[in-house]
Design an enzyme around this catalytic site. Sequence first.
Site, PDB file in Angstrom:
ATOM      1  CG  PHE A   1     -25.580  94.147  38.124  1.00 28.31           C
ATOM      2  CD1 PHE A   1     -24.709  94.397  39.041  1.00 28.31           C
ATOM      3  CD2 PHE A   1     -26.953  93.607  38.481  1.00 28.31           C
ATOM      4  CE1 PHE A   1     -24.777  94.382  40.162  1.00 28.31           C
ATOM      5  CE2 PHE A   1     -27.152  93.504  39.900  1.00 28.31           C
ATOM      6  CZ  PHE A   1     -25.932  93.791  40.821  1.00 28.31           C
ATOM      7  CE  LYS A   2     -26.064  90.937  41.862  1.00 26.87           C
ATOM      8  NZ  LYS A   2     -26.826  89.930  42.591  1.00 26.87           N
ATOM      9  CG  ASP A   3     -23.263  87.494  33.810  1.00 25.86           C
ATOM     10  OD1 ASP A   3     -22.791  86.482  34.541  1.00 25.86           O
ATOM     11  OD2 ASP A   3     -24.045  87.556  33.070  1.00 25.86           O
TER      12      ASP A   3
ATOM     13  CB  THR B   1     -25.166  86.671  43.500  1.00 27.11           C
ATOM     14  OG1 THR B   1     -25.247  88.031  43.442  1.00 27.11           O
ATOM     15  CG2 THR B   1     -23.908  86.063  43.903  1.00 27.11           C
TER      16      THR B   1
END
Length: 475
Positions: free
Chosen positions: A119-121, A152
Amino acid sequence: MKYISTRGQSPALSFSQILLGGLAPDGGLYLPETYPQFNDADLTALRGLSYADLAFAILSRFVDDIPAADLKAIIDKTYRADVYAFTRAGQNAADITPTLKLKDNLYLLSLSNGPTLAFKDMAMQLLGNLFEYVLTKEGKTTNILGATSGDTGSAAEYAMRGKKGIRVFMLSPHKKMSRFQTAQMFSLQDDNIFNIAVNGVFDDCQDMVKAVSNDATFKAQYKIGAVNSINWGRIVAQVVYYFKGYFAVTQNNSQKVSFSVPSGNFGNVCAGHIARMMGLPIDKLVVATNENDVLDEFFKTGVYSPRGSANTYHTSSPSMDISKASNFERFVFDLVGRNSDKTRALWAKVDSGNSFDLKADGYFAKIADYGFVSGSSNHAHRMQTIRDTKANYDVVIDTHTADGLKVAYEQLDPNIPMVVLETALPAKFEDSIVEALGQAPERPTALNGIESLPQKFTVMDVSAADIKTFIANNT
Protein backbone atom coordinates in the site's frame (compact mmCIF):
# COMPACT_ATOMS: atom_id res chain seq x y z
CA MET A 1 -3.34 26.55 3.01
CA LYS A 2 -0.64 26.81 5.67
CA TYR A 3 0.84 24.01 7.76
CA ILE A 4 1.67 24.18 11.45
CA SER A 5 3.70 21.99 13.79
CA THR A 6 2.03 19.87 16.44
CA ARG A 7 4.53 21.34 18.91
CA GLY A 8 3.70 24.95 18.08
CA GLN A 9 7.19 26.43 17.86
CA SER A 10 7.77 26.50 14.10
CA PRO A 11 6.41 29.01 11.58
CA ALA A 12 3.39 28.21 9.41
CA LEU A 13 4.55 27.18 5.93
CA SER A 14 3.12 26.25 2.54
CA PHE A 15 2.81 22.71 1.17
CA SER A 16 5.92 22.96 -1.02
CA GLN A 17 7.93 24.38 1.88
CA ILE A 18 7.18 21.35 4.09
CA LEU A 19 7.15 18.70 1.35
CA LEU A 20 10.81 17.70 1.55
CA GLY A 21 11.53 18.16 5.23
CA GLY A 22 9.52 15.65 7.27
CA LEU A 23 9.86 16.82 10.86
CA ALA A 24 9.26 20.46 11.71
CA PRO A 25 12.27 22.33 13.17
CA ASP A 26 10.75 22.03 16.67
CA GLY A 27 10.59 18.24 16.35
CA GLY A 28 6.84 18.17 15.73
CA LEU A 29 4.82 16.98 12.74
CA TYR A 30 3.05 19.18 10.23
CA LEU A 31 -0.72 19.38 9.90
CA PRO A 32 -2.89 21.89 8.03
CA GLU A 33 -4.10 24.84 10.10
CA THR A 34 -7.63 23.62 9.39
CA TYR A 35 -9.00 20.57 7.59
CA PRO A 36 -10.92 21.35 4.38
CA GLN A 37 -14.56 20.37 4.73
CA PHE A 38 -16.62 18.27 2.31
CA ASN A 39 -20.39 18.56 2.69
CA ASP A 40 -23.09 16.35 1.20
CA ALA A 41 -23.07 18.21 -2.12
CA ASP A 42 -19.27 17.94 -2.32
CA LEU A 43 -19.39 14.20 -1.66
CA THR A 44 -22.06 13.73 -4.31
CA ALA A 45 -19.87 15.55 -6.82
CA LEU A 46 -16.93 13.27 -5.99
CA ARG A 47 -18.89 10.03 -6.24
CA GLY A 48 -18.08 8.15 -9.44
CA LEU A 49 -14.89 10.05 -10.30
CA SER A 50 -11.83 8.17 -11.55
CA TYR A 51 -9.07 7.73 -8.97
CA ALA A 52 -6.91 10.45 -10.54
CA ASP A 53 -9.79 12.92 -10.72
CA LEU A 54 -10.79 12.13 -7.13
CA ALA A 55 -7.20 12.61 -6.00
CA PHE A 56 -7.04 16.00 -7.71
CA ALA A 57 -10.35 17.12 -6.21
CA ILE A 58 -9.10 16.27 -2.70
CA LEU A 59 -5.41 17.16 -2.93
CA SER A 60 -6.05 20.52 -4.60
CA ARG A 61 -7.76 21.56 -1.36
CA PHE A 62 -4.48 20.96 0.47
CA VAL A 63 -2.01 22.13 -2.18
CA ASP A 64 -2.52 25.72 -3.32
CA ASP A 65 1.08 26.70 -4.10
CA ILE A 66 1.47 24.41 -7.13
CA PRO A 67 -0.44 25.60 -10.21
CA ALA A 68 -3.59 23.52 -10.66
CA ALA A 69 -2.61 22.37 -14.16
CA ASP A 70 0.81 21.20 -12.90
CA LEU A 71 -0.73 19.39 -9.92
CA LYS A 72 -3.25 17.69 -12.19
CA ALA A 73 -0.47 16.57 -14.53
CA ILE A 74 1.55 15.13 -11.62
CA ILE A 75 -1.49 13.24 -10.32
CA ASP A 76 -2.43 11.94 -13.77
CA LYS A 77 1.17 10.76 -14.26
CA THR A 78 1.02 8.92 -10.92
CA TYR A 79 -2.33 7.14 -10.88
CA ARG A 80 -2.28 5.15 -14.11
CA ALA A 81 -3.39 1.59 -14.76
CA ASP A 82 0.08 0.58 -16.00
CA VAL A 83 1.66 1.75 -12.70
CA TYR A 84 -0.86 -0.18 -10.57
CA ALA A 85 -1.07 -3.25 -12.77
CA PHE A 86 -0.59 -6.10 -10.26
CA THR A 87 -4.31 -6.67 -9.72
CA ARG A 88 -5.97 -9.89 -8.62
CA ALA A 89 -7.74 -11.94 -11.28
CA GLY A 90 -10.94 -10.28 -12.39
CA GLN A 91 -10.07 -6.83 -11.09
CA ASN A 92 -9.75 -3.75 -13.28
CA ALA A 93 -6.35 -2.06 -12.98
CA ALA A 94 -7.94 1.23 -14.07
CA ASP A 95 -9.76 1.31 -10.71
CA ILE A 96 -6.31 1.73 -9.05
CA THR A 97 -7.80 0.56 -5.69
CA PRO A 98 -10.48 -2.03 -6.55
CA THR A 99 -12.69 -3.39 -3.77
CA LEU A 100 -13.09 -7.12 -3.21
CA LYS A 101 -16.30 -8.30 -1.54
CA LEU A 102 -15.78 -11.15 0.90
CA LYS A 103 -19.38 -11.30 2.14
CA ASP A 104 -22.23 -8.89 2.85
CA ASN A 105 -20.81 -5.73 4.43
CA LEU A 106 -17.23 -7.05 4.52
CA TYR A 107 -14.73 -5.92 1.89
CA LEU A 108 -11.02 -5.72 1.14
CA LEU A 109 -9.72 -2.48 -0.35
CA SER A 110 -6.94 -3.52 -2.74
CA LEU A 111 -4.06 -1.11 -2.17
CA SER A 112 -1.13 -3.29 -3.24
CA ASN A 113 -1.25 -3.26 -7.02
CA GLY A 114 1.73 -0.92 -7.41
CA PRO A 115 5.33 -1.74 -8.36
CA THR A 116 6.38 -3.01 -4.90
CA LEU A 117 3.11 -4.85 -4.10
CA ALA A 118 2.39 -2.80 -0.96
CA PHE A 119 0.00 0.00 0.00
CA LYS A 120 2.98 2.33 0.44
CA ASP A 121 3.10 2.70 -3.36
CA MET A 122 -0.20 4.60 -3.25
CA ALA A 123 1.48 7.60 -1.66
CA MET A 124 5.12 7.05 -2.54
CA GLN A 125 4.63 7.14 -6.31
CA LEU A 126 2.98 10.54 -5.93
CA LEU A 127 5.68 11.74 -3.55
CA GLY A 128 8.43 10.82 -6.01
CA ASN A 129 6.79 12.86 -8.75
CA LEU A 130 6.11 15.79 -6.40
CA PHE A 131 9.70 15.77 -5.15
CA GLU A 132 11.10 15.82 -8.68
CA TYR A 133 8.74 18.64 -9.69
CA VAL A 134 9.60 20.89 -6.72
CA LEU A 135 13.34 20.22 -6.87
CA THR A 136 13.50 20.85 -10.62
CA LYS A 137 11.48 24.03 -10.32
CA GLU A 138 13.72 25.38 -7.54
CA GLY A 139 16.99 24.03 -8.98
CA LYS A 140 17.71 22.09 -5.80
CA THR A 141 18.81 18.60 -4.75
CA THR A 142 17.92 16.52 -1.70
CA ASN A 143 19.19 13.55 0.27
CA ILE A 144 16.23 11.42 1.34
CA LEU A 145 16.79 9.76 4.72
CA GLY A 146 14.24 7.14 5.71
CA ALA A 147 13.59 4.15 7.93
CA THR A 148 11.58 1.10 7.00
CA SER A 149 10.20 -1.98 8.70
CA GLY A 150 9.72 -3.56 5.30
CA ASP A 151 7.50 -1.83 2.75
CA THR A 152 8.26 1.91 2.95
CA GLY A 153 11.85 1.33 1.86
CA SER A 154 11.16 -0.48 -1.37
CA ALA A 155 8.23 1.82 -2.21
CA ALA A 156 10.44 4.88 -1.69
CA GLU A 157 13.33 3.47 -3.64
CA TYR A 158 11.21 2.40 -6.59
CA ALA A 159 9.56 5.82 -6.60
CA MET A 160 12.84 7.75 -6.37
CA ARG A 161 15.22 5.63 -8.46
CA GLY A 162 16.58 7.64 -11.36
CA LYS A 163 14.87 10.85 -10.19
CA LYS A 164 16.91 13.99 -10.84
CA GLY A 165 18.56 15.59 -7.83
CA ILE A 166 17.56 12.87 -5.37
CA ARG A 167 19.64 10.41 -3.35
CA VAL A 168 17.97 7.89 -1.02
CA PHE A 169 19.54 6.61 2.20
CA MET A 170 17.22 3.93 3.61
CA LEU A 171 17.69 2.31 7.02
CA SER A 172 16.14 -1.08 7.78
CA PRO A 173 16.50 -3.57 10.66
CA HIS A 174 19.15 -6.13 9.68
CA LYS A 175 17.70 -9.60 8.99
CA LYS A 176 14.21 -8.66 10.24
CA MET A 177 12.35 -8.21 6.95
CA SER A 178 10.98 -10.98 4.77
CA ARG A 179 13.29 -12.43 2.11
CA PHE A 180 11.17 -10.81 -0.62
CA GLN A 181 11.16 -7.39 1.06
CA THR A 182 14.92 -7.55 1.55
CA ALA A 183 15.51 -8.55 -2.06
CA GLN A 184 13.25 -5.79 -3.39
CA MET A 185 15.40 -3.17 -1.70
CA PHE A 186 18.89 -4.60 -1.70
CA SER A 187 18.84 -5.81 -5.31
CA LEU A 188 18.52 -2.24 -6.61
CA GLN A 189 21.85 -1.19 -8.14
CA ASP A 190 20.98 2.43 -8.93
CA ASP A 191 23.73 4.92 -8.07
CA ASN A 192 21.31 7.14 -6.12
CA ILE A 193 20.06 4.35 -3.82
CA PHE A 194 21.88 3.46 -0.58
CA ASN A 195 20.59 0.67 1.69
CA ILE A 196 21.80 0.54 5.31
CA ALA A 197 21.00 -2.57 7.37
CA VAL A 198 20.99 -1.55 11.05
CA ASN A 199 21.83 -3.96 13.86
CA GLY A 200 18.59 -3.26 15.73
CA VAL A 201 14.83 -3.00 15.27
CA PHE A 202 12.77 -0.55 13.24
CA ASP A 203 12.39 1.86 16.16
CA ASP A 204 16.20 2.14 16.31
CA CYS A 205 16.24 3.05 12.62
CA GLN A 206 13.46 5.57 13.14
CA ASP A 207 15.30 7.12 16.10
CA MET A 208 18.44 7.53 13.96
CA VAL A 209 16.41 9.33 11.29
CA LYS A 210 14.86 11.64 13.87
CA ALA A 211 18.24 12.37 15.45
CA VAL A 212 19.64 13.45 12.09
CA SER A 213 16.50 15.46 11.28
CA ASN A 214 16.75 17.25 14.63
CA ASP A 215 20.32 18.37 13.88
CA ALA A 216 19.37 21.58 12.09
CA THR A 217 22.92 22.36 10.93
CA PHE A 218 23.55 18.93 9.40
CA LYS A 219 20.05 18.80 7.93
CA ALA A 220 20.56 22.14 6.16
CA GLN A 221 24.10 21.39 5.00
CA TYR A 222 23.20 18.03 3.46
CA LYS A 223 19.66 18.95 2.40
CA ILE A 224 18.04 16.08 4.31
CA GLY A 225 14.51 15.19 3.21
CA ALA A 226 12.09 12.53 4.48
CA VAL A 227 9.77 9.95 2.95
CA ASN A 228 8.58 8.18 6.09
CA SER A 229 4.99 8.76 7.10
CA ILE A 230 6.21 11.67 9.20
CA ASN A 231 6.15 13.39 5.78
CA TRP A 232 2.80 15.15 5.34
CA GLY A 233 2.75 14.35 1.60
CA ARG A 234 2.54 10.64 2.45
CA ILE A 235 -0.43 11.11 4.79
CA VAL A 236 -2.48 13.38 2.56
CA ALA A 237 -2.05 11.08 -0.44
CA GLN A 238 -3.47 8.21 1.61
CA VAL A 239 -6.59 10.22 2.49
CA VAL A 240 -7.76 9.75 -1.10
CA TYR A 241 -8.33 6.01 -0.94
CA TYR A 242 -10.58 6.31 2.10
CA PHE A 243 -12.93 8.39 -0.06
CA LYS A 244 -12.53 5.90 -2.92
CA GLY A 245 -13.30 2.95 -0.64
CA TYR A 246 -16.30 4.72 0.88
CA PHE A 247 -17.86 5.46 -2.49
CA ALA A 248 -17.22 1.89 -3.70
CA VAL A 249 -19.36 0.26 -0.99
CA THR A 250 -22.15 2.84 -0.54
CA GLN A 251 -24.99 4.15 -2.66
CA ASN A 252 -25.54 7.50 -0.96
CA ASN A 253 -23.90 9.83 1.56
CA SER A 254 -26.29 8.99 4.38
CA GLN A 255 -24.55 5.65 4.83
CA LYS A 256 -21.59 5.19 7.15
CA VAL A 257 -18.61 2.89 6.62
CA SER A 258 -16.01 1.47 9.02
CA PHE A 259 -12.39 0.82 8.11
CA SER A 260 -10.07 -1.74 9.70
CA VAL A 261 -6.44 -0.72 9.32
CA PRO A 262 -3.36 -2.86 10.10
CA SER A 263 -1.31 -0.42 12.15
CA GLY A 264 2.31 0.04 13.15
CA ASN A 265 3.47 3.64 12.73
CA PHE A 266 -0.13 4.99 12.73
CA GLY A 267 0.29 6.75 9.36
CA ASN A 268 -2.31 4.76 7.42
CA VAL A 269 -5.06 5.05 10.03
CA CYS A 270 -4.10 8.68 10.65
CA ALA A 271 -5.11 9.36 7.04
CA GLY A 272 -8.49 7.81 7.87
CA HIS A 273 -8.79 10.10 10.89
CA ILE A 274 -8.16 13.10 8.64
CA ALA A 275 -10.73 11.88 6.08
CA ARG A 276 -13.26 11.62 8.90
CA MET A 277 -12.38 15.13 10.13
CA MET A 278 -12.98 16.38 6.57
CA GLY A 279 -16.54 15.06 6.59
CA LEU A 280 -16.30 11.53 5.18
CA PRO A 281 -19.06 9.52 6.94
CA ILE A 282 -16.83 7.06 8.80
CA ASP A 283 -18.32 5.13 11.71
CA LYS A 284 -15.37 3.26 13.21
CA LEU A 285 -11.64 3.44 12.58
CA VAL A 286 -10.40 0.04 13.72
CA VAL A 287 -6.73 0.06 14.76
CA ALA A 288 -5.42 -3.50 14.26
CA THR A 289 -2.03 -4.30 15.80
CA ASN A 290 0.10 -7.40 16.01
CA GLU A 291 1.98 -8.54 19.13
CA ASN A 292 3.53 -5.07 19.27
CA ASP A 293 0.30 -3.75 20.70
CA VAL A 294 1.23 -0.34 22.12
CA LEU A 295 -1.56 1.34 20.15
CA ASP A 296 -4.16 -1.24 21.16
CA GLU A 297 -3.10 -0.71 24.76
CA PHE A 298 -3.64 3.04 24.43
CA PHE A 299 -7.08 2.83 22.84
CA LYS A 300 -8.17 0.42 25.57
CA THR A 301 -6.57 2.15 28.59
CA GLY A 302 -5.59 5.72 27.72
CA VAL A 303 -1.95 4.96 28.49
CA TYR A 304 0.61 5.40 25.71
CA SER A 305 3.72 3.49 26.69
CA PRO A 306 6.25 3.04 23.86
CA ARG A 307 8.61 0.11 24.33
CA GLY A 308 12.33 -0.20 23.81
CA SER A 309 14.11 -2.39 21.30
CA ALA A 310 14.38 -5.32 23.69
CA ASN A 311 10.60 -5.43 24.09
CA THR A 312 9.72 -5.02 20.41
CA TYR A 313 8.86 -8.42 18.97
CA HIS A 314 9.94 -9.75 15.59
CA THR A 315 6.74 -11.21 14.12
CA SER A 316 5.31 -12.72 10.95
CA SER A 317 3.76 -9.32 10.14
CA PRO A 318 7.12 -7.50 10.29
CA SER A 319 6.03 -4.19 8.75
CA MET A 320 4.05 -3.63 11.97
CA ASP A 321 6.92 -4.48 14.34
CA ILE A 322 6.91 -0.96 15.74
CA SER A 323 6.57 0.14 19.36
CA LYS A 324 6.86 3.92 18.93
CA ALA A 325 4.24 5.17 16.47
CA SER A 326 5.43 8.48 15.01
CA ASN A 327 2.13 9.58 13.49
CA PHE A 328 0.24 9.06 16.73
CA GLU A 329 1.33 12.59 17.65
CA ARG A 330 -0.87 13.99 14.87
CA PHE A 331 -4.00 12.38 16.30
CA VAL A 332 -3.18 13.33 19.90
CA PHE A 333 -2.73 16.95 18.78
CA ASP A 334 -6.34 16.91 17.55
CA LEU A 335 -7.52 14.95 20.59
CA VAL A 336 -6.19 17.58 23.02
CA GLY A 337 -7.90 20.38 21.11
CA ARG A 338 -4.85 21.27 19.01
CA ASN A 339 -3.12 22.46 22.16
CA SER A 340 0.54 22.53 21.10
CA ASP A 341 1.78 23.20 24.66
CA LYS A 342 0.03 20.04 25.85
CA THR A 343 1.29 18.02 22.87
CA ARG A 344 4.84 19.25 23.40
CA ALA A 345 4.70 18.28 27.09
CA LEU A 346 3.38 14.80 26.27
CA TRP A 347 6.10 14.12 23.73
CA ALA A 348 8.77 15.43 26.04
CA LYS A 349 7.84 12.39 28.12
CA VAL A 350 7.89 10.07 25.09
CA ASP A 351 11.22 11.42 23.83
CA SER A 352 12.75 10.82 27.26
CA GLY A 353 11.59 7.19 27.23
CA ASN A 354 8.51 7.55 29.40
CA SER A 355 4.77 7.00 28.96
CA PHE A 356 1.76 9.27 29.38
CA ASP A 357 -1.78 8.73 30.61
CA LEU A 358 -4.71 10.70 29.14
CA LYS A 359 -7.38 9.37 31.50
CA ALA A 360 -6.85 11.79 34.37
CA ASP A 361 -7.43 15.01 32.42
CA GLY A 362 -10.48 13.72 30.54
CA TYR A 363 -9.00 13.44 27.06
CA PHE A 364 -9.31 9.65 26.90
CA ALA A 365 -13.09 9.94 27.28
CA LYS A 366 -13.19 11.94 24.03
CA ILE A 367 -11.70 9.15 21.91
CA ALA A 368 -15.13 7.72 21.17
CA ASP A 369 -15.99 11.02 19.44
CA TYR A 370 -13.30 10.21 16.86
CA GLY A 371 -14.54 6.68 16.12
CA PHE A 372 -11.42 4.83 17.20
CA VAL A 373 -11.55 1.25 18.47
CA SER A 374 -8.78 -1.33 18.48
CA GLY A 375 -7.71 -4.93 18.76
CA SER A 376 -4.62 -7.10 18.41
CA SER A 377 -3.60 -10.28 16.65
CA ASN A 378 -0.84 -12.84 17.04
CA HIS A 379 0.86 -15.42 14.85
CA ALA A 380 -1.72 -18.14 15.48
CA HIS A 381 -4.53 -15.70 14.67
CA ARG A 382 -2.79 -14.69 11.43
CA MET A 383 -2.31 -18.25 10.27
CA GLN A 384 -5.92 -19.17 11.04
CA THR A 385 -7.30 -16.03 9.38
CA ILE A 386 -5.28 -16.74 6.23
CA ARG A 387 -6.61 -20.32 6.16
CA ASP A 388 -10.19 -19.26 6.81
CA THR A 389 -10.09 -16.53 4.15
CA LYS A 390 -8.82 -18.98 1.58
CA ALA A 391 -11.36 -21.64 2.58
CA ASN A 392 -14.38 -19.33 2.83
CA TYR A 393 -13.74 -16.86 0.02
CA ASP A 394 -10.96 -18.42 -2.11
CA VAL A 395 -8.85 -15.31 -1.44
CA VAL A 396 -5.22 -15.36 -0.26
CA ILE A 397 -4.18 -12.46 1.96
CA ASP A 398 -0.85 -11.47 3.49
CA THR A 399 -0.08 -11.59 7.20
CA HIS A 400 -0.67 -7.88 7.89
CA THR A 401 -4.02 -7.86 6.12
CA ALA A 402 -4.85 -10.95 8.20
CA ASP A 403 -4.26 -8.88 11.35
CA GLY A 404 -6.67 -6.28 10.01
CA LEU A 405 -9.30 -8.87 9.06
CA LYS A 406 -9.08 -10.70 12.38
CA VAL A 407 -9.74 -7.50 14.34
CA ALA A 408 -12.41 -6.39 11.82
CA TYR A 409 -14.45 -9.52 12.62
CA GLU A 410 -14.52 -8.43 16.27
CA GLN A 411 -15.99 -5.05 15.34
CA LEU A 412 -18.51 -6.01 12.63
CA ASP A 413 -21.90 -4.29 12.63
CA PRO A 414 -24.41 -6.08 10.37
CA ASN A 415 -25.79 -2.73 9.19
CA ILE A 416 -22.51 -0.95 8.41
CA PRO A 417 -20.01 -1.97 5.71
CA MET A 418 -16.54 -2.82 7.02
CA VAL A 419 -13.63 -2.21 4.66
CA VAL A 420 -10.31 -3.86 5.54
CA LEU A 421 -7.32 -2.03 4.11
CA GLU A 422 -4.95 -4.42 2.34
CA THR A 423 -1.31 -3.98 3.33
CA ALA A 424 0.54 -6.03 0.72
CA LEU A 425 0.18 -8.88 -1.72
CA PRO A 426 0.89 -12.28 -0.12
CA ALA A 427 3.88 -12.86 -2.42
CA LYS A 428 5.90 -10.53 -0.19
CA PHE A 429 5.57 -12.96 2.72
CA GLU A 430 5.89 -16.30 1.01
CA ASP A 431 7.29 -18.27 3.96
CA SER A 432 4.29 -17.37 6.15
CA ILE A 433 1.81 -18.21 3.39
CA VAL A 434 3.47 -21.60 2.88
CA GLU A 435 3.19 -22.19 6.63
CA ALA A 436 -0.51 -21.29 6.61
CA LEU A 437 -1.63 -22.91 3.36
CA GLY A 438 1.05 -25.41 2.44
CA GLN A 439 1.63 -23.71 -0.91
CA ALA A 440 3.42 -20.64 -2.19
CA PRO A 441 1.33 -17.61 -3.14
CA GLU A 442 1.13 -16.45 -6.71
CA ARG A 443 3.57 -13.72 -7.62
CA PRO A 444 3.92 -11.51 -10.71
CA THR A 445 6.10 -13.21 -13.31
CA ALA A 446 8.37 -10.17 -13.49
CA LEU A 447 9.35 -10.72 -9.86
CA ASN A 448 10.22 -14.42 -10.06
CA GLY A 449 13.71 -15.11 -8.73
CA ILE A 450 14.15 -11.69 -7.15
CA GLU A 451 15.68 -13.26 -4.03
CA SER A 452 18.61 -14.62 -6.08
CA LEU A 453 19.64 -11.25 -7.55
CA PRO A 454 22.90 -9.63 -6.36
CA GLN A 455 22.35 -7.41 -3.32
CA LYS A 456 24.03 -4.12 -2.39
CA PHE A 457 23.83 -2.87 1.21
CA THR A 458 25.90 -1.66 4.16
CA VAL A 459 25.59 -3.04 7.71
CA MET A 460 25.72 -0.42 10.48
CA ASP A 461 25.32 -0.30 14.26
CA VAL A 462 22.72 1.95 15.90
CA SER A 463 24.49 5.31 15.66
CA ALA A 464 23.30 8.70 14.47
CA ALA A 465 26.93 9.76 14.12
CA ASP A 466 27.70 6.83 11.81
CA ILE A 467 24.80 7.54 9.48
CA LYS A 468 25.80 11.21 9.32
CA THR A 469 29.32 10.17 8.31
CA PHE A 470 27.93 7.74 5.72
CA ILE A 471 25.74 10.45 4.17
CA ALA A 472 28.62 12.94 4.12
CA ASN A 473 30.91 10.40 2.43
CA ASN A 474 28.34 9.55 -0.25
CA THR A 475 27.11 13.02 -1.16
